[in-house]
Design an enzyme around this catalytic site. Structure first.
Site, PDB file in Angstrom:
ATOM      1  N   LYS A 170      -7.863 -15.760   2.145  1.00 10.41           N
ATOM      2  CA  LYS A 170      -7.124 -16.311   0.987  1.00 10.41           C
ATOM      3  C   LYS A 170      -6.996 -17.826   1.121  1.00 10.41           C
ATOM      4  CE  LYS A 170      -3.878 -12.495   0.148  1.00 10.41           C
ATOM      5  NZ  LYS A 170      -2.468 -12.117   0.198  1.00 10.41           N
TER       6      LYS A 170
ATOM      7  N   ARG B 283       0.813  -1.230   0.000  1.00 10.90           N
ATOM      8  CA  ARG B 283       0.000   0.000   0.000  1.00 10.90           C
ATOM      9  C   ARG B 283       0.838   1.268   0.000  1.00 10.90           C
ATOM     10  NH1 ARG B 283      -0.570  -3.293   4.219  1.00 10.90           N
ATOM     11  NH2 ARG B 283      -0.131  -2.640   6.357  1.00 10.90           N
TER      12      ARG B 283
END
Ligand code: F6P
Length: 554
Positions: free
Chosen positions: A518, A274
């Site tokens: 995930k 990020r």
């Protein structure tokens, strides 16, 4: 730090929070409007200027004492030492044992920064030059597709930090983009995203940039494989290499995918996803706006870094942003925070900040692994004004929750003529004023009566027209949305998040919270695809959904 030091530091932070709690009680009867009315110099005292950006936080329920106590809190949390440790390349991302050096990517002076005793700046500069050379070659047409045609569309394939930062910036800097060269961004594993992106594209004129720090992210790898197939089908297998470039820290995986070394651009494990727009992850942006504007973008961020490192805490823009974030979240108890750019080209800015802030601050344990004692990050959300005014602003003005708002607006637009922009600014200023000022029952009643309504009817309807007011906002006013200003804005929010994380004692640089989903998706994929028939071991809801979708599927 010994455990005794840690305990002493925690006690100091707790005491600073207690002082803030007590102080808050003294403000119970104050309003922002009173604070403004009672101090003609409040704007001067509660605004900060850094280059082309002015931050006005005078429309918040904060006094000089609030700022002093917040700065005490910052000191108690060891903010200055932790900031200096980050800039010095120390491994402050403890859970991943990594340095945190996105700031090195924009240290244009080349001042040495060491990781494990090695100055990383020469490789940072060298990789940036490689990216710039590639970007220039695509822009000039020196590098073309397999058939000799110029590249006219660059499709960035990435997700999270490998998508949001570059996508946000490419839109923001549209006026600086080269004509005839379009940047598109595909992130979602939903095949619709890729299909709709490719629909009107000519494979011979399309370049794909596969951007992934790990080069294992399933969405990106799936989309990259689809793109590869699309090129191979149209132009033949031999053409593929001419239409791909990759950005990653995982050179071996890029190699396995089949992208040549000269088209691989790298960055390092000390750049968080990020925080990676400043690195080679910005390649698509570099191609769109060119090296000169990308350098200005970096320079804007560097200006903020220097300010963050050197300005006194009480006059330090990102420090005040972070401390006001703590004031709102942890002392006043506001659970969400709206980012409202009155700048259509910042339409993706809230989405970028969502990842930056919520992946960084969405934590429940301290750096030491103990449960946190206070709420951590607020929910970040927002959309450009004036559109939001006709959608969710109703809740901002009359809902039961208080939502601190950031307004962002340019003094000047890129477009000629001022009609649109004057209206845009007027709306922006009106919204922060309305949130702050509100409208009393008496005012609402009188307004109805003045409009010709009978007093009895007016008394009945007036409660619906009352605005509580006293709702805080901060306004960022910048000269123009140019590359340097955009760099400043992004870096300001990055450091804001750093400040909040430091005060809360959490690690802003890991994101273990995304892992469980995930893992479960990987386990569920064979069940969904039908390669695994048995539903044993699934909870009742998930099993029921899978069974139903198997019947529903066409
Ligand atoms: O969603 C988790 C995450 O790891 C983000 O932090 C990151 O930006 C994104 O996935 C993409 O990761 P990568 O760049 O490795 O594909």
């Amino acid at each position: 730090m010994t455990s005794a030091d840690t305990a002493a530091a925690q006690t100091a932070v707790d005491k600073a929070f207690e002082a803030l709690e007590q102080h808050r009680r003294t403000l119970d009867k104050s309003t922002i409007a009173d604070l403004l009315a009672g101090d003609p110099r409040r704007f001067q005292r509660f605004s900060l200027r850094l280059g082309s950006v002015l931050m006005d936080h005078s429309k918040t329920l904060a006094t000089s004492r609030t700022v002093k106590l917040l700065v005490d809190l910052a000191r108690a949390s060891g903010l200055e030492a932790r900031r200096d440790a980050m800039f010095a390349g120390e491994k402050i991302n403890a859970t991943e044992k990594r340095a945190v050096l996105h700031v090195a990517l924009r240290t244009l002076s080349g001042r040495p920064i060491h990781v494990d005793g090695r100055d990383v700046m020469p490789e940072v500069a060298a990789e940036r030059e490689r990216c710039f050379a590639f970007a220039e070659a695509i822009r000039s047409g020196a590098l073309r597709g397999a058939t000799g045609k110029r590249i006219s569309t660059v499709v960035n394939i990435g997700i999270g930090g490998s998508d949001l930062g570059p996508a946000m910036a490419a839109l923001a800097l549209q006026p600086y983009a080269k004509r005839g060269l379009t940047a598109r961004f595909v992130s979602n594993v939903d095949g619709a995203h890729m299909a709709d992106t490719l629909r009107d594209l000519d494979p011979a004129r399309t370049l794909f940039v596969v951007a992934s720090k790990t080069f294992t992210t399933i969405e990106t790898m799936t989309n990259a494989a689809t793109a590869r197939g699309w090129v191979a089908q149209a132009l033949g297998e031999a053409a593929v290499g001419h239409h791909f470039a990759a950005v990653s820290t995982n050179l071996a995986a890029v190699n396995t995918f089949g992208i040549a070394a000269e088209r691989m651009f790298r960055f390092w494990d000390w750049v968080g996803g990020r925080y990676s727009v400043w690195s080679a992850i910005g390649l698509t942006l570099m191609i769109a706006v060119g090296p000169r504007h990308f350098t200005a973008f970096l320079a804007g961020a560097e200006k903020v870094d220097e300010h963050f490192r050197n300005a006194p805490l009480a006059r330090n823009m990102p420090v005040i942003m972070g401390l006001m974030g703590i004031w709102h979240r942890n002392v006043l108890g506001y659970a969400s925070h709206a980012v409202l750019p009155y700048d259509q080209r910042l339409a993706r800015f809230p989405a970028h900040l969502q990842q930056l802030d919520m992946e960084s601050l969405g934590k429940s344990v301290t750096l030491a692994g103990a449960p946190v004692e206070r709420p951590t990050g607020p929910v970040i959300w927002g959309e450009p004004g004036t559109n939001g005014q006709h959608a969710f602003f109703q809740l901002l003005h009359q809902g039961t929750d208080v939502v601190p708002c950031d307004f962002l607006i340019a003094a000047s637009p890129h477009e000629r003529g001022r009609k649109h922009h004057d209206l845009l600014i007027a709306n922006c200023l009106a919204q922060s004023k309305a949130l702050m000022r509100g409208r009393t029952l008496e005012e609402a009643t009188q307004q109805l009566i003045d409009g010709g309504m009978a007093p009895k009817e007016a008394a009945k309807l007036a409660p619906h027209r009352v605005f509580a007011g006293n709702r805080p906002s901060t306004t960022f006013l910048y000269r123009k949305l140019d590359p340097a200003t955009l760099g400043m804005l992004v870096a300001l929010y990055e450091h804001k998040v750093f400040v909040m994380a430091t005060v809360l004692g959490i690690n802003a640089f890991d994101q273990w919270g995304v892992e469980l989903g995930k893992e479960l998706a990987t386990a569920l994929e064979p069940v969904v695809a039908g390669r695994q028939a048995a539903l044993d071991g699934l909870d009742g809801s998930t099993a029921g959904l899978v069974a139903t979708l198997r019947k529903m599927r066409v």
